[in-house]
Design an enzyme around this catalytic site. Structure first.
Site, PDB file in Angstrom:
ATOM      1  N   GLU A 260       0.795  -0.919  -0.112  1.00  0.00           N
ATOM      2  CA  GLU A 260      -0.073   0.080  -0.023  1.00  0.00           C
ATOM      3  C   GLU A 260       0.803   1.038   0.071  1.00  0.00           C
ATOM      4  OE1 GLU A 260      -1.185   2.892   1.908  1.00  0.00           O
ATOM      5  OE2 GLU A 260      -1.959   1.949   3.522  1.00  0.00           O
ATOM      6  N   CYS A 297      -2.853   7.409   5.338  1.00  0.00           N
ATOM      7  CA  CYS A 297      -2.770   7.078   4.059  1.00  0.00           C
ATOM      8  C   CYS A 297      -4.058   7.268   3.350  1.00  0.00           C
ATOM      9  CB  CYS A 297      -2.551   5.456   3.865  1.00  0.00           C
ATOM     10  SG  CYS A 297      -3.230   4.538   5.010  1.00  0.00           S
TER      11      CYS A 297
END
Length: 501
Positions: A260, A297
């Site tokens: 990720e 994020c």
């Protein structure tokens, strides 16, 4: 207190060379730099542990996960004190993250006990079928083997030693070798102690979890290139993740790299919504941008709206909200420096207007807000790169068609958000098919910084949001990353895995 050692197959192992952590308001400590030799010992132990752990009954693995949760909870005060010292995150945030980590372990325990994740299928034999008989075919998901996990800088608990990647791999039946993050090595050690206590209490092979400190690239490179590692979980920067991904695919036996990496998480403010409640959305956006100094994020870094008076009023409201926000401590000095570099990249781009900007020094960050047009944004690819920190960019489109074109030009994202009212439905119907191809999670009338740990959550998306768009790093579906389907043809019942009989 941290012991300054690696945890390898149940033993605390010292090192020869050391790195020094950088706590916010305490004296620094030294930790051993991970080496290829440490990796070799940990991975060999993980492979040996797989023989027993990979076939452990689901109920026993679930009990082990719950024991880890209990041991982490028992060390709650020590974890909070150490993590606050190392990261500068407030105690309340860390206590919430600890609760999330514990809850995730327990959720995965419940999930594997239920057994549906095995996706068991059975096609009985048809010996009398013509022109050819059919054999007995049974299929189920089986663990892949030892897994490498990289701790994340921004989540010292939820995406670190006992975080989602580790918990899901252990749930699947895979031993784990963890590379701890240099931003919070003391916290990593305390959590590793909790896991070791659970290993001993449940009689699990000690090689099932090892934790090696970082301090250099050697340990990480050796880990992803080790022939016995079968998959990798990573949360971090695009540059670091891409380098590790390239190592994984360049191996003689390429392995999956579940990384990720980065996302700007665009929000689309449709005309009805921005006219009716633009100030409310602006305040919510400002709060989301500065939450945790923007070190999420899923931080919504871009807001897209159609030019006009309502959009100008939204910009004024966001400017006012961010102008009153104070300075926040970032996780590391390196992250703060990268934030300043990203800020300067945005500020110097052609066609970008400053709305909120101020000085940041060393590890401190102040919010920044900029404005540009969709045309200028599409002309400069750098504006689409993530700035990890409290920075927002407003993008104005001339009309609905240009807003849709903007959506079509996006790279892969973790999230995309629609702020819309009932009279925005027509434009919403045009945008949704575009955004569901761009993001792993599409939401309406909210902010994406909360990622629920549950069955339906998807935390991933097309590249560069993640390196494998078919999977998620959050929620029970994350367990599937560490499994592979195996078909058993005419295997005698006494040889089949117990779940298939």
């Amino acid at each position: 207190m941290a012991n300054g050692k690696h945890l390898i197959s149940g033993e605390w192992v010292a090192g020869h060379d050391h790195f020094t952590n950088v706590p916010v308001d305490h004296a620094p400590s030294q930790f051993p730099i991970g080496t290829a030799e440490n990796v070799e010992a940990a991975v060999r132990a993980a492979e040996a542990a797989f023989a027993s752990y990979g076939t452990l009954p689901r109920a026993k693995r679930a009990k082990f996960l719950r024991a880890i949760a209990m041991e982490i909870n028992a060390r709650g005060d020590a974890i909070t004190a150490m993590a606050t010292r190392e990261t500068g995150l407030p105690a309340a945030r860390l206590e919430g993250e600890r609760a999330r980590t514990i809850g995730q372990l327990r959720l995965f325990a419940d999930h594997i006990e239920a057994g549906a994740y095995l996706d068991i299928r059975h096609d009985p034999a048809l010996p009398d079928r013509t022109p050819l008989p059919r054999p007995d075919l049974r299929m189920m998901q089986r663990p892949v083997g030892p897994v490498a996990v990289f701790g994340a800088s921004n989540f010292p608990l939820a995406f670190s030693v006992a975080g989602g990647d580790t918990a899901s791999a252990l749930a699947a039946g895979c031993p784990v070798v963890i590379k701890g993050h240099e931003a919070h090595p003391g916290t990593s050690e305390i959590v590793a102690e909790a896991i070791l206590a659970a290993i001993k209490a449940e009689g699990i092979d000690h090689g099932v979890v090892s934790m090696i400190h970082g301090g250099s690239r050697e340990a990480g490179q050796a880990l992803v290139q080790h022939s016995l590692i079968r998959a990798v979980g990573f949360t971090g920067s695009l540059a670091g993740g891409r380098a590790l991904f390239d190592l994984c695919v360049a191996r003689p036996d390429p392995i999956p790299f579940y990384g990720e990496l980065g996302s700007v998480n665009p929000m689309f403010l449709l005309p009805g919504a921005i006219a009716a409640r633009g100030a409310e959305i602006a305040e919510g956006w400002a709060g989301s941008l500065i939450m945790g100094a923007g070190q999420f994020c899923t931080n919504p870094g871009i807001a897209v709206a159609i030019e006009g008076a309502a959009t100008d009023a939204f910009a004024d409201a966001a400017t006012a909200a961010l102008s009153s926000a104070g300075s926040q401590v970032m996780l590391t000095e390196a992250i703060a420096e990268a934030f300043r570099d990203g800020r300067d990249r945005v500020a110097s781009a052609s066609g970008v207007q400053d709305l909120v900007t101020s000085a940041c020094d060393r590890r401190n960050a102040m919010p920044h807000l900029y404005r540009t047009t969709a045309e200028a944004w599409r002309a400069d690819a750098a504006l689409g790169e993530e700035v990890f920190g409290p920075l927002g960019l407003m993008v104005t489109a001339r009309d609905a068609d240009e807003m849709v074109e903007f959506a079509q030009s996006l790279n892969g994202q973790l999230t995309a958000t629609l702020h819309l009212d009932p009279n925005d439905a027509e434009l919403g119907r045009r945008l949704l098919p575009v955004l569901e191809r761009k993001a792993g999670r599409v939401l309406a009338n909210g902010f994406p910084t909360g990622v629920e740990v549950c069955d339906a959550m998807v935390h991933g998306g097309p590249y560069p949001a993640s390196t494998n768009f078919g999977h998620t790093s959050v929620g029970t579906l994350s367990i599937r990353r560490w499994l592979r389907p195996v078909c058993y043809q005419n295997i005698p019942a006494e040889l089949l895995p117990p779940d298939l009989t």
